[in-house]
Design a protein around this motif. Structure first.
Motif, short mmCIF file in Angstrom:
data_model
loop_
_atom_site.label_atom_id
_atom_site.label_comp_id
_atom_site.label_asym_id
_atom_site.label_seq_id
_atom_site.Cartn_x
_atom_site.Cartn_y
_atom_site.Cartn_z
N GLY A 4 -39.17 37.96 54.40
CA GLY A 4 -38.19 36.80 53.97
C GLY A 4 -37.65 36.30 53.52
O GLY A 4 -36.36 37.51 54.01
N SER A 5 -37.07 34.74 54.13
CA SER A 5 -35.04 35.14 53.63
C SER A 5 -34.34 35.49 52.88
O SER A 5 -33.50 35.58 52.78
CB SER A 5 -34.91 33.42 54.27
OG SER A 5 -35.13 32.94 55.22
N ALA A 6 -35.24 35.32 51.92
CA ALA A 6 -34.55 36.17 50.15
C ALA A 6 -34.74 37.37 50.30
O ALA A 6 -34.69 37.72 49.07
CB ALA A 6 -35.24 35.12 48.87
N ALA A 7 -35.25 38.20 51.06
CA ALA A 7 -35.12 39.74 51.26
C ALA A 7 -34.26 40.57 50.45
O ALA A 7 -34.85 41.33 49.81
CB ALA A 7 -36.22 40.14 52.49
N PRO A 8 -33.62 39.72 50.88
CA PRO A 8 -31.82 41.34 50.69
C PRO A 8 -30.92 40.38 49.47
O PRO A 8 -30.26 40.52 49.06
CB PRO A 8 -30.81 41.33 52.13
CG PRO A 8 -31.48 39.46 52.63
CD PRO A 8 -32.81 38.71 52.12
N LEU A 9 -31.81 39.62 48.55
CA LEU A 9 -31.16 39.28 47.63
C LEU A 9 -30.98 39.53 46.59
O LEU A 9 -30.65 39.29 45.52
CB LEU A 9 -31.25 37.51 47.54
CG LEU A 9 -31.11 36.03 48.73
CD1 LEU A 9 -31.71 35.39 48.12
CD2 LEU A 9 -29.76 36.50 49.11
N SER A 10 -32.34 40.57 45.87
CA SER A 10 -32.12 41.51 44.65
C SER A 10 -32.54 42.45 45.23
O SER A 10 -32.84 42.79 46.48
CB SER A 10 -32.95 40.68 43.89
OG SER A 10 -34.18 40.45 44.56
N ASP A 12 -35.20 44.10 44.09
CA ASP A 12 -36.85 44.88 43.74
C ASP A 12 -37.11 43.93 45.28
O ASP A 12 -38.17 44.68 45.63
CB ASP A 12 -37.52 43.80 42.40
CG ASP A 12 -38.50 43.35 42.43
OD1 ASP A 12 -39.28 44.66 42.81
OD2 ASP A 12 -39.32 42.12 42.93
N ARG A 13 -36.62 42.85 45.68
CA ARG A 13 -36.96 42.38 46.99
C ARG A 13 -36.37 43.38 48.16
O ARG A 13 -37.22 43.38 48.83
CB ARG A 13 -36.07 41.36 46.91
CG ARG A 13 -36.79 39.81 46.26
CD ARG A 13 -35.89 37.85 46.31
NE ARG A 13 -36.69 37.46 45.63
CZ ARG A 13 -36.71 36.13 45.35
NH1 ARG A 13 -35.56 35.69 46.67
NH2 ARG A 13 -37.58 35.49 44.76
N ARG A 14 -35.13 43.56 48.40
CA ARG A 14 -35.49 44.75 49.29
C ARG A 14 -36.10 45.67 49.57
O ARG A 14 -35.96 46.17 50.35
CB ARG A 14 -33.21 45.41 48.75
CG ARG A 14 -32.85 44.68 48.73
CD ARG A 14 -31.01 44.82 49.11
NE ARG A 14 -30.82 45.52 49.81
CZ ARG A 14 -29.66 45.02 50.39
NH1 ARG A 14 -29.69 44.02 51.00
NH2 ARG A 14 -29.63 46.84 51.25
N LYS A 15 -36.89 46.65 47.48
CA LYS A 15 -37.04 47.33 47.50
C LYS A 15 -38.40 47.21 49.07
O LYS A 15 -38.68 47.81 49.13
CB LYS A 15 -37.96 48.01 46.54
CG LYS A 15 -38.58 49.18 45.99
CD LYS A 15 -38.38 49.56 44.98
CE LYS A 15 -39.19 50.53 44.79
NZ LYS A 15 -39.97 50.80 43.27
N ARG A 16 -39.33 45.95 48.28
CA ARG A 16 -40.74 45.54 48.31
C ARG A 16 -40.17 45.56 50.13
O ARG A 16 -41.65 46.06 50.74
CB ARG A 16 -40.68 44.37 47.68
CG ARG A 16 -41.56 44.84 46.33
CD ARG A 16 -41.65 43.15 46.35
NE ARG A 16 -40.45 42.28 45.81
CZ ARG A 16 -40.41 41.07 45.28
NH1 ARG A 16 -41.73 40.55 45.81
NH2 ARG A 16 -40.31 40.95 44.84
N ILE A 55 -24.90 37.76 55.44
CA ILE A 55 -25.42 38.57 56.75
C ILE A 55 -25.07 39.74 56.24
O ILE A 55 -25.65 40.85 56.81
CB ILE A 55 -24.42 37.49 57.52
CG1 ILE A 55 -25.21 38.57 59.32
CG2 ILE A 55 -23.17 38.13 57.90
CD1 ILE A 55 -26.03 37.88 59.20
N ARG A 56 -24.06 40.57 55.58
CA ARG A 56 -23.74 41.25 55.19
C ARG A 56 -24.99 42.31 54.24
O ARG A 56 -25.69 43.40 54.86
CB ARG A 56 -22.22 42.14 54.20
CG ARG A 56 -21.09 42.30 55.11
CD ARG A 56 -20.05 41.71 54.17
NE ARG A 56 -19.81 40.79 54.23
CZ ARG A 56 -17.97 40.36 53.06
NH1 ARG A 56 -17.25 41.29 52.25
NH2 ARG A 56 -17.58 39.85 53.60
N ASP A 57 -25.44 41.12 53.07
CA ASP A 57 -26.55 42.00 52.72
C ASP A 57 -27.58 41.98 53.60
O ASP A 57 -28.92 43.12 53.63
CB ASP A 57 -26.63 41.05 51.64
CG ASP A 57 -25.76 41.10 50.53
OD1 ASP A 57 -25.14 42.25 50.57
OD2 ASP A 57 -26.00 40.04 49.66
N ILE A 58 -27.97 41.11 54.36
CA ILE A 58 -28.84 40.70 55.07
C ILE A 58 -28.99 42.18 56.47
O ILE A 58 -30.07 42.42 56.19
CB ILE A 58 -29.17 39.56 55.97
CG1 ILE A 58 -29.40 38.09 55.47
CG2 ILE A 58 -29.74 39.73 57.14
CD1 ILE A 58 -29.55 37.37 55.88
#
Length: 157
Positions: A4-10, A12-16, A55-58
């Motif tokens: 999902g587009s929000a995956a890199p935003l936290s 917890d989401r990055r881990k999932r 984009i760096r986080d993504i």
């Protein structure tokens, strides 16, 4: 595969995202395929979470996950950034939300996928979505995709 587009935003989401990508990569391999990650593009205005460095986080999430699960990463998000760098006025996102791709964004993504997976340059391809992508825009997006893929992988694919 893409998150999902929000995956890199936290964290917890990055881990999932990483855990889910690993699980699905195993399923893909079990079925005889090779896992591939489709790096998403960053949000732009008017999206409320748009920020210049997104984009760096993504990219870091997709590259790290791709390396960890031994999957090809398709640098679509980096191609969007490069197109905006070269032509800030281009409209690659839908104006109503700043997250979904426009026709030109979809075309750029397709060119990036083609160059990444097949190792074939999209430059010069005559496809224009039934005349909806002007020839000058198509050529520009094809060149951006090819340049991004070469730079991302460090070589012609």
């Amino acid at each position: 595969m893409q998150g999902g587009s929000a995956a890199p935003l936290s964290a917890d989401r990055r881990k999932r995202f990483a855990e889910t990508a690993e699980l699905y990569a195993q399923k893909v391999r079990t079925a005889g395929g090779e896992p591939v990650l489709y790096m998403t593009h960053a949000y732009v205005a008017p999206h409320p979470r748009a920020r210049p460095d997104m984009i760096r986080d993504i990219a870091s999430l997709y590259i790290e996950t791709g390396n960890n699960i031994d999957a090809l990463v398709i640098p679509v998000g980096l191609a969007f950034e490069e197109a905006y760098r070269r032509r800030p006025e281009i409209k690659l996102h839908a104006s109503f939300d700043g997250t979904h791709p426009s026709m030109l964004g979809t075309y750029l993504a397709a060119c990036t996928v083609m160059a990444s997976i097949y190792g074939v340059s999209p430059v010069g391809n005559s496809y224009d979505y039934f005349g909806d992508v002007p020839a000058d825009e198509a050529r520009f997006l094809q060149e951006v995709a090819q340049d991004t893929v070469i730079r991302f992988y460090g070589r012609d694919r």
